[in-house]
Write a protein that holds these residues in place. Sequence first.
Motif, mmCIF file in Angstrom:
data_model
loop_
_atom_site.group_PDB
_atom_site.id
_atom_site.type_symbol
_atom_site.label_atom_id
_atom_site.label_comp_id
_atom_site.label_asym_id
_atom_site.label_seq_id
_atom_site.Cartn_x
_atom_site.Cartn_y
_atom_site.Cartn_z
ATOM 1 N N SER A 101 0.816 -1.206 0.000
ATOM 2 C CA SER A 101 0.000 0.000 0.000
ATOM 3 C C SER A 101 0.853 1.261 0.000
ATOM 4 C CB SER A 101 -0.919 -0.008 1.220
ATOM 5 O OG SER A 101 -1.752 1.121 1.213
ATOM 6 N N GLY A 102 0.604 2.154 -0.961
ATOM 7 C CA GLY A 102 1.308 3.424 -1.022
ATOM 8 C C GLY A 102 2.709 3.356 -1.585
ATOM 9 N N LYS A 103 3.081 2.197 -2.131
ATOM 10 C CA LYS A 103 4.430 2.039 -2.670
ATOM 11 C C LYS A 103 4.385 1.640 -4.134
ATOM 12 C CE LYS A 103 6.577 0.703 1.697
ATOM 13 N NZ LYS A 103 7.434 -0.297 2.384
ATOM 14 N N GLY A 104 5.534 1.738 -4.780
ATOM 15 C CA GLY A 104 5.649 1.314 -6.156
ATOM 16 C C GLY A 104 5.829 -0.186 -6.269
ATOM 17 N N HIS B 163 21.501 4.189 -14.925
ATOM 18 C CA HIS B 163 20.465 3.677 -15.805
ATOM 19 C C HIS B 163 20.305 4.568 -17.031
ATOM 20 C CE1 HIS B 163 18.203 0.960 -12.714
ATOM 21 N NE2 HIS B 163 19.458 0.607 -12.913
ATOM 22 N N LEU B 164 19.908 3.934 -18.138
ATOM 23 C CA LEU B 164 19.824 4.640 -19.415
ATOM 24 C C LEU B 164 18.401 4.770 -19.928
ATOM 25 C CD1 LEU B 164 22.835 2.900 -21.192
ATOM 26 C CD2 LEU B 164 22.833 5.102 -19.989
ATOM 27 N N TYR B 165 17.494 3.923 -19.413
ATOM 28 C CA TYR B 165 16.117 3.910 -19.890
ATOM 29 C C TYR B 165 15.221 4.408 -18.764
ATOM 30 C CZ TYR B 165 17.935 0.967 -23.627
ATOM 31 O OH TYR B 165 18.655 0.491 -24.692
ATOM 32 N N PHE B 166 14.282 5.278 -19.127
ATOM 33 C CA PHE B 166 13.417 5.883 -18.129
ATOM 34 C C PHE B 166 11.964 5.749 -18.579
ATOM 35 C CE2 PHE B 166 17.322 7.254 -16.574
ATOM 36 C CZ PHE B 166 18.006 7.968 -17.534
ATOM 37 N N TYR B 167 11.092 5.601 -17.601
ATOM 38 C CA TYR B 167 9.692 5.311 -17.904
ATOM 39 C C TYR B 167 8.772 6.071 -16.943
ATOM 40 C CZ TYR B 167 12.269 1.197 -19.573
ATOM 41 O OH TYR B 167 13.188 0.362 -20.166
ATOM 42 N N TRP B 168 7.586 6.352 -17.446
ATOM 43 C CA TRP B 168 6.494 6.784 -16.580
ATOM 44 C C TRP B 168 5.327 5.825 -16.762
ATOM 45 C CZ3 TRP B 168 6.609 10.154 -12.685
ATOM 46 C CH2 TRP B 168 7.608 11.128 -12.656
ATOM 47 N N TYR B 169 4.738 5.469 -15.619
ATOM 48 C CA TYR B 169 3.538 4.654 -15.574
ATOM 49 C C TYR B 169 2.536 5.372 -14.696
ATOM 50 C CZ TYR B 169 6.163 0.580 -17.331
ATOM 51 O OH TYR B 169 6.908 -0.292 -18.084
ATOM 52 N N ARG B 170 1.264 5.010 -14.859
ATOM 53 C CA ARG B 170 0.286 5.537 -13.919
ATOM 54 C C ARG B 170 -0.619 4.409 -13.448
ATOM 55 N NH1 ARG B 170 -4.537 8.716 -17.269
ATOM 56 N NH2 ARG B 170 -5.617 6.803 -17.864
ATOM 57 N N GLN B 171 -1.235 4.630 -12.296
ATOM 58 C CA GLN B 171 -2.145 3.650 -11.722
ATOM 59 C C GLN B 171 -3.327 4.397 -11.127
ATOM 60 O OE1 GLN B 171 -0.694 1.364 -8.356
ATOM 61 N NE2 GLN B 171 -1.870 -0.422 -8.993
ATOM 62 N N ILE B 172 -4.452 4.315 -11.797
ATOM 63 C CA ILE B 172 -5.687 4.861 -11.236
ATOM 64 C C ILE B 172 -6.088 3.973 -10.061
ATOM 65 C CG2 ILE B 172 -8.127 5.303 -11.715
ATOM 66 C CD1 ILE B 172 -7.244 5.965 -14.611
ATOM 67 N N LEU B 173 -6.641 4.585 -9.038
ATOM 68 C CA LEU B 173 -6.948 3.873 -7.798
ATOM 69 C C LEU B 173 -7.693 2.568 -8.049
ATOM 70 C CD1 LEU B 173 -6.837 4.005 -4.694
ATOM 71 C CD2 LEU B 173 -9.066 5.153 -4.771
ATOM 72 N N MET C 297 -1.930 7.538 -9.233
ATOM 73 C CA MET C 297 -0.533 7.431 -8.801
ATOM 74 C C MET C 297 0.321 7.392 -10.063
ATOM 75 S SD MET C 297 0.235 7.247 -5.541
ATOM 76 C CE MET C 297 1.712 6.246 -5.355
ATOM 77 N N TYR C 298 1.363 8.178 -10.082
ATOM 78 C CA TYR C 298 2.287 8.189 -11.213
ATOM 79 C C TYR C 298 3.620 7.632 -10.740
ATOM 80 C CZ TYR C 298 -1.087 10.857 -13.867
ATOM 81 O OH TYR C 298 -2.220 11.244 -14.542
ATOM 82 N N PHE C 299 4.050 6.585 -11.424
ATOM 83 C CA PHE C 299 5.305 5.927 -11.063
ATOM 84 C C PHE C 299 6.351 6.183 -12.132
ATOM 85 C CE2 PHE C 299 3.897 3.722 -7.400
ATOM 86 C CZ PHE C 299 2.616 3.274 -7.633
ATOM 87 N N CYS C 300 7.518 6.534 -11.682
ATOM 88 C CA CYS C 300 8.690 6.617 -12.540
ATOM 89 C C CYS C 300 9.470 5.325 -12.379
ATOM 90 C CB CYS C 300 9.532 7.816 -12.093
ATOM 91 S SG CYS C 300 11.116 8.006 -12.926
ATOM 92 N N ALA C 301 10.102 4.868 -13.433
ATOM 93 C CA ALA C 301 10.950 3.680 -13.368
ATOM 94 C C ALA C 301 12.179 3.914 -14.227
ATOM 95 C CB ALA C 301 10.200 2.435 -13.836
ATOM 96 N N THR D 120 4.047 9.336 -7.137
ATOM 97 C CA THR D 120 3.434 10.612 -6.747
ATOM 98 C C THR D 120 1.939 10.450 -6.905
ATOM 99 O OG1 THR D 120 5.295 12.008 -7.432
ATOM 100 C CG2 THR D 120 3.116 13.040 -7.348
ATOM 101 N N ARG D 121 1.233 10.707 -5.811
ATOM 102 C CA ARG D 121 -0.228 10.654 -5.887
ATOM 103 C C ARG D 121 -0.721 12.015 -6.353
ATOM 104 N NH1 ARG D 121 -4.120 7.520 -4.654
ATOM 105 N NH2 ARG D 121 -2.826 6.085 -3.429
ATOM 106 N N LEU D 122 -1.298 12.056 -7.548
ATOM 107 C CA LEU D 122 -1.843 13.299 -8.091
ATOM 108 C C LEU D 122 -3.348 13.316 -7.902
ATOM 109 C CD1 LEU D 122 -1.484 15.939 -9.739
ATOM 110 C CD2 LEU D 122 -1.886 14.580 -11.796
ATOM 111 N N THR D 123 -3.822 14.368 -7.264
ATOM 112 C CA THR D 123 -5.256 14.549 -7.068
ATOM 113 C C THR D 123 -5.669 15.837 -7.763
ATOM 114 O OG1 THR D 123 -5.166 13.429 -4.922
ATOM 115 C CG2 THR D 123 -7.116 14.771 -5.388
ATOM 116 N N VAL D 124 -6.569 15.719 -8.721
ATOM 117 C CA VAL D 124 -7.062 16.893 -9.454
ATOM 118 C C VAL D 124 -8.465 17.209 -8.935
ATOM 119 C CG1 VAL D 124 -7.556 17.894 -11.709
ATOM 120 C CG2 VAL D 124 -5.721 16.205 -11.461
ATOM 121 N N VAL D 125 -8.639 18.447 -8.481
ATOM 122 C CA VAL D 125 -9.939 18.819 -7.885
ATOM 123 C C VAL D 125 -10.635 19.906 -8.717
ATOM 124 C CG1 VAL D 125 -9.225 18.155 -5.570
ATOM 125 C CG2 VAL D 125 -8.833 20.500 -6.358
#
Lengths: 115, 115
Positions: A40-43, B29-39, B89-93, B110-115
Amino acid sequence: GENVGLHLPTLSVQEGDNSIINCAYSNSASDYFIWYKQESGKGPQFIIDIRSNMDKRQGQRVTVLLNKTVKHLSLQIAATQPGDSAVYFCAEKGNYGGSQGNLIFGKGTKLSVKP
Amino acid sequence: EPEVTQTPSHQVTQMGQEVILRCVPISNHLYFYWYRQILGQKVEFLVSFYNNEISEKSEIFDDQFSVERPDGSNFTLKIRSTKLEDSAMYFCASSESRAGGDGYTFGSGTRLTVV
């Protein structure tokens, strides 16, 4: 509209028992598979991986089985402990045209370990 | 143990505002990524970055998104005009190679909350 989200399959086991978590993948061209643990709350945290030229691989307390015929992957956890409680995701990576290492994640299974 | 660092851990923003999510990948590291995870949902690939350019992106990564490596250590994801559905949640890898394995490391998100 409201984002309902997906209902995660849940596996509940007694501490000390073995756990088996299953995953179906979609792309027969995928040649590399990884199991991740997410608390929970982690990658996502790497557990174990397997290449498509293998059907079984063992780590510390964990075993991954790959059945390419039916595109099925499983994770076996021996002597499950309370610290194993988490959501487990399988991920696949293709080695097909232009793929630069992005992972395709499965839906996840929530493992709950009862003391 | 080397880790991927993300800041902030939680970001709240008004709809329509721009946000920048920051990541410090593992240094060799040479390769970078962004992922997201909706709740409650699975982790989804957004974009991969190699040799100072985008190497692959998903259909989620539309014109509202951009990535940048402004210096030798940071890797950022910018959302130009946030929408409610960008809440996730946005995850970098990062990884040393395309091969993956336990060298493919995720940040804590990073938990992003848009209001």
